[in-house]
Design a protein around this motif. Sequence first.
Motif, PDB file in Angstrom:
ATOM      1  N   PHE B  38      96.017  89.249  68.255  1.00 60.85           N
ATOM      2  CA  PHE B  38      94.948  89.615  69.282  1.00 60.85           C
ATOM      3  C   PHE B  38      93.777  88.402  69.018  1.00 60.85           C
ATOM      4  N   ALA B  39      93.737  88.053  67.758  1.00 56.32           N
ATOM      5  CA  ALA B  39      92.930  86.935  67.612  1.00 56.32           C
ATOM      6  C   ALA B  39      93.513  85.745  68.530  1.00 56.32           C
ATOM      7  N   ASP B  40      94.683  85.534  68.366  1.00 50.46           N
ATOM      8  CA  ASP B  40      95.572  84.333  69.062  1.00 50.46           C
ATOM      9  C   ASP B  40      95.145  84.576  70.537  1.00 50.46           C
ATOM     10  N   MET B  54      90.209  92.581  78.704  1.00 47.06           N
ATOM     11  CA  MET B  54      90.416  94.031  78.347  1.00 47.06           C
ATOM     12  C   MET B  54      91.787  94.581  78.924  1.00 47.06           C
ATOM     13  N   LYS B  55      92.094  94.150  79.981  1.00 45.09           N
ATOM     14  CA  LYS B  55      93.192  94.448  80.492  1.00 45.09           C
ATOM     15  C   LYS B  55      94.450  94.156  79.663  1.00 45.09           C
ATOM     16  N   LEU B  56      94.283  92.621  79.381  1.00 49.47           N
ATOM     17  CA  LEU B  56      95.294  92.142  78.516  1.00 49.47           C
ATOM     18  C   LEU B  56      95.266  92.839  77.355  1.00 49.47           C
ATOM     19  N   ILE B  57      94.560  93.072  76.519  1.00 47.04           N
ATOM     20  CA  ILE B  57      94.399  93.694  75.139  1.00 47.04           C
ATOM     21  C   ILE B  57      95.028  95.247  75.465  1.00 47.04           C
ATOM     22  N   LYS B  58      94.836  95.845  76.263  1.00 49.41           N
ATOM     23  CA  LYS B  58      95.302  97.353  76.476  1.00 49.41           C
ATOM     24  C   LYS B  58      96.638  97.216  76.844  1.00 49.41           C
ATOM     25  N   GLN B  59      97.117  96.139  77.735  1.00 43.61           N
ATOM     26  CA  GLN B  59      98.646  96.034  77.877  1.00 43.61           C
ATOM     27  C   GLN B  59      99.305  95.960  76.642  1.00 43.61           C
ATOM     28  N   MET B  60      98.759  94.905  75.924  1.00 48.83           N
ATOM     29  CA  MET B  60      99.651  94.534  74.655  1.00 48.83           C
ATOM     30  C   MET B  60      99.626  95.664  73.827  1.00 48.83           C
ATOM     31  N   GLY B  75      97.294 101.823  67.166  1.00 46.42           N
ATOM     32  CA  GLY B  75      96.404 102.264  68.113  1.00 46.42           C
ATOM     33  C   GLY B  75      94.994 102.125  67.881  1.00 46.42           C
ATOM     34  N   ASN B  76      94.510 102.275  66.689  1.00 41.17           N
ATOM     35  CA  ASN B  76      93.172 102.274  66.071  1.00 41.17           C
ATOM     36  C   ASN B  76      92.720 100.973  66.204  1.00 41.17           C
ATOM     37  N   ILE B  77      93.555 100.007  65.696  1.00 41.58           N
ATOM     38  CA  ILE B  77      93.103  98.831  66.012  1.00 41.58           C
ATOM     39  C   ILE B  77      92.630  98.040  67.440  1.00 41.58           C
ATOM     40  N   VAL B  78      93.781  98.514  68.250  1.00 41.96           N
ATOM     41  CA  VAL B  78      93.596  98.215  69.429  1.00 41.96           C
ATOM     42  C   VAL B  78      92.269  98.680  69.980  1.00 41.96           C
ATOM     43  N   LYS B  79      91.892 100.019  69.874  1.00 42.17           N
ATOM     44  CA  LYS B  79      90.488 100.916  70.045  1.00 42.17           C
ATOM     45  C   LYS B  79      89.559  99.927  69.732  1.00 42.17           C
ATOM     46  N   ARG B  80      89.500  99.577  68.645  1.00 35.69           N
ATOM     47  CA  ARG B  80      88.589  99.036  67.789  1.00 35.69           C
ATOM     48  C   ARG B  80      87.912  97.792  68.458  1.00 35.69           C
ATOM     49  N   ILE B  81      89.452  96.690  68.815  1.00 40.29           N
ATOM     50  CA  ILE B  81      88.945  95.486  69.367  1.00 40.29           C
ATOM     51  C   ILE B  81      88.631  95.950  70.753  1.00 40.29           C
ATOM     52  N   ALA B  82      89.007  96.916  71.452  1.00 41.03           N
ATOM     53  CA  ALA B  82      88.349  97.219  72.957  1.00 41.03           C
ATOM     54  C   ALA B  82      86.913  97.509  72.716  1.00 41.03           C
ATOM     55  N   HIS B  83      86.515  98.132  71.700  1.00 43.94           N
ATOM     56  CA  HIS B  83      85.116  98.559  71.517  1.00 43.94           C
ATOM     57  C   HIS B  83      84.568  97.193  71.109  1.00 43.94           C
ATOM     58  N   ILE B  84      84.935  96.390  70.513  1.00 45.11           N
ATOM     59  CA  ILE B  84      84.103  95.170  70.225  1.00 45.11           C
ATOM     60  C   ILE B  84      83.897  94.465  71.550  1.00 45.11           C
ATOM     61  N   ILE B  85      85.000  94.434  72.338  1.00 43.95           N
ATOM     62  CA  ILE B  85      84.874  93.576  73.834  1.00 43.95           C
ATOM     63  C   ILE B  85      83.918  94.469  74.422  1.00 43.95           C
ATOM     64  N   ARG B  86      83.658  95.274  74.586  1.00 46.58           N
ATOM     65  CA  ARG B  86      82.822  96.254  75.275  1.00 46.58           C
ATOM     66  C   ARG B  86      81.340  95.974  74.441  1.00 46.58           C
ATOM     67  N   MET B  87      81.429  96.141  73.295  1.00 52.01           N
ATOM     68  CA  MET B  87      79.943  95.576  72.676  1.00 52.01           C
ATOM     69  C   MET B  87      79.567  94.282  73.052  1.00 52.01           C
ATOM     70  N   GLN B  88      80.452  93.310  72.917  1.00 52.18           N
ATOM     71  CA  GLN B  88      79.884  91.855  72.946  1.00 52.18           C
ATOM     72  C   GLN B  88      79.698  91.542  74.640  1.00 52.18           C
ATOM     73  N   SER B  89      80.462  92.354  75.481  1.00 52.25           N
ATOM     74  CA  SER B  89      80.423  91.866  76.853  1.00 52.25           C
ATOM     75  C   SER B  89      78.798  92.703  77.173  1.00 52.25           C
ATOM     76  N   ASN B  90      78.210  93.666  76.558  1.00 53.32           N
ATOM     77  CA  ASN B  90      76.981  94.091  76.707  1.00 53.32           C
ATOM     78  C   ASN B  90      76.109  93.225  76.150  1.00 53.32           C
ATOM     79  N   ASN B  91      76.229  92.657  74.816  1.00 50.05           N
ATOM     80  CA  ASN B  91      75.297  91.794  74.197  1.00 50.05           C
ATOM     81  C   ASN B  91      75.210  90.469  75.183  1.00 50.05           C
ATOM     82  N   CYS B  92      76.238  89.919  75.262  1.00 44.38           N
ATOM     83  CA  CYS B  92      76.186  88.297  75.923  1.00 44.38           C
ATOM     84  C   CYS B  92      76.036  88.542  77.503  1.00 44.38           C
ATOM     85  N   ASN B  93      75.935  89.653  78.021  1.00 46.53           N
ATOM     86  CA  ASN B  93      75.661  89.922  79.539  1.00 46.53           C
ATOM     87  C   ASN B  93      76.794  89.447  80.311  1.00 46.53           C
TER      88      ASN B  93
END
Lengths: 438, 376
Positions: B38-40, B54-60, B75-93
């Motif tokens: 996922f980092a790659d 988000m779409k890509l991460i969810k597909q993978m 699944g937990n790691i996928v959810k965690r990364i999705a959560h981070i994407i959501r948070m950062q998209s909020n933070n960075c507008n």
Amino acid sequence: MDPNKPTEEELKKIKEEKKNELLNNKDLSKEEKQKLRKLKKAEDKKRKKELAKKKAQEKKQDEKQGKKEKNKKEPKAMGDFGKPKKNTPARRERIDSTYDLPSGMDNVTVTIDEIMNEYYGKLHSEVINLGLKLVSEKIDDASLRCLAILRAIIKFVKDYQLDERKRIEEDFPKRIKQIADFLKRCKPFTAGIEFAIEQIHASFNNVFKQTEEEARTNKYSFEKKLELIKDSMVEEIKTFAKMRIIGAEVISQIKPNDVVVTYGSNHTIKRVLQTSIEKGINFSLIIVSQGKEDIESFELAEVLSKTGIDLVFCQLNSLPLVGRKISKVLFGGTSMMNNGYLLSKAGTASIACWAKSKMVPVIVCIESFKFSTKAVVHSLVTSEIKDGEDGVKSKLNNKYDITPSKFIDMVVWMVPYSPLCEIGCFPAVSMSIISGHT
Amino acid sequence: MATARKGGMDLLSELTSNIKRDRAGGSKATAQKITKIFADVIASDMWLNATELMKLIKQMGAKLIAADPMAFYIGNIVKRIAHIIRMQSNNCNVPLYEEKPKENEENLDNPLMEMDSLNFLIGEENKLDEIPLVKTASSMNDTRAKDPAYRDFKSNLEESLLEIQTDIEEAYGAISFHCREQFQDNDTVLTIGYSSTVLELFKDAKEKSDFTVVVAENSPENSGKTMQKRLSSLGIKTILLADTSIFSYMSKINKVIISTRAIMADGGLITDAGVELAVLAADYHTVPVIVVSALYKLTPLYPFDNTTYNKIVSPKTVLNSKECKFGEKVDVIVAKYDYIEPEYISLYITNVGCHTPHYIYREFAEYYSKEELHKV
């Protein structure tokens, strides 16, 4: 078996002791001492030869009888005469001496070699055979073990001979005690077996008194008296086995559409299940096995699979998944303690604990001869080290455990009539009242 | 760009097939590999905006989860990364569009989940104002590489991923650290089967205190044997115990320390089969049960009983081919997992600290966003 042998050996022992005393005596001259030593050596040689002969004879007899397991183990004993091997397969070590078997047994340290060396020729061959089977753990079930012991004792009684100069009332109980002690060393007795031996002693006293009177009035010869006693003793032991073990009435608690769990196989449980199937009760059964080595449960599954009832076979660890719709747990047992705790195969307590947490009734089916007069509160009963199959040593593997009375909802007493409860069912906590009246 | 895509996907398919064949190693190793992939992906040019990512991460993620649905940590790691994407998209507008029907109703149903965590509620009230609640559609087209918001978003994500990676890598050490105070001299500790987490913490605790470990064999796989060998090679007094003897030996045991497959949303556990009987025995003897687990095993799903998440494996391990003659007339069932209710557990020790069964659910709010909670 020649009844005179032990006495001869005793005499020999006494002689030997005297000689040893003489040898140690400082007052004797050197020459005298040497003479004595020579004599002793010669005697020792003789004795060894005799023993070897005896063994060879026994071996031949056994070969004729075709007893496989004995033949296997015999060469070991012959080759290693007097030196028990360190890693004899049947050697069991007690690692925790603070936890004794509730029926107060000595340590089990006898090996097959030791049996050969110590007891060969001194006891009835049937008893020795049984001892070998017990050491190699061939008979595990409490009821079957008791039956086997009774059978061996019957054979011994049938072959019992006595010199006229001796007193039956002294010799016979001594012999029975000797046999019991030997068998106890091979495998600790359960409460049931101890009770059976007690019963044999008690019934001998009765039989002896009766025959003595009869003999006095009718002026029987010694031989006739002995025959009479032997016959009635065999009869007594047979009735005990019939009434208390083989013929104990089965009270089945299984109702139609029950889902029953049993742990391993047990003579009592097998009878309960078979009777229920014969009665045409439609139920399904989950057999929980102790592991791959638990051959008895495989046998039970095989026997019952032919009757066409619903059967599920699983291991202890899979029970929470398999047994989610169960309605009853049935246990047999090795003995029932005075305080309502159950001594049974290791793992029983785990299942009972789980069943209690699932609010499923736990029922113990047990014959009255297995009631023990002792009370136990701790679960850790006896520890044996068994060598693992693939080199992993020191695995703690209990043979038995204790199920607290808290987990037992009902005890089914397998006896046709009792003054205390006509139906034969009672709560485990009332055990102390019942056990006084059996 | 094409090569990077290919490399990532190759790694993914390799890992997927390894997971399927149960060859990926322990949960930690697999978790590390997944985060690496996922980092790659995040570092690559495979995505142009947050929605695509988000779409890509969810597909993978879906592919990986499908490889082994019982390996909850994937699944937990996928959810965690999705959560981070959501948070950062909020933070960075950076705008993120997801298909979420009836979102408002959900929020009304569960007002607590709207808050990020208890810590957040108490300590950082001001931050609430900073989060833009309404995203504008016009900003979508601006998510290009040159956009500073986009760059921030990407670097923040990379940073967070690195954080997750170090979290996973240092999980054992952190758990061992929090576990140290649980050990005392002359303790007798029971553990069941093999677990590298438990092994590591025993290794760590060995330095401080002198204790004996009793390892239950955990048949039919008998992973306890491996555990016993490893522990005794480390110089720890170890005794192997047959599963049938657990109840009787429980009276001699001070505490039970077990690892788990997953900590579920209700605080219950999905563990190897056989743990339930041991935990019940511990409960009867009032022996405390301590569960050690890295946070990536925190699974926001609800099991209700043993059947919700379980697996039936081959009966080969249970049967004795010499003695077994009953053929097809008898069902032989071997369960792989057990579900353990939270009331039997005294303490959870994770890499962030100790939790009680009552508090563990708060951790979920901290680690996953409400969109992912309670979804497979």
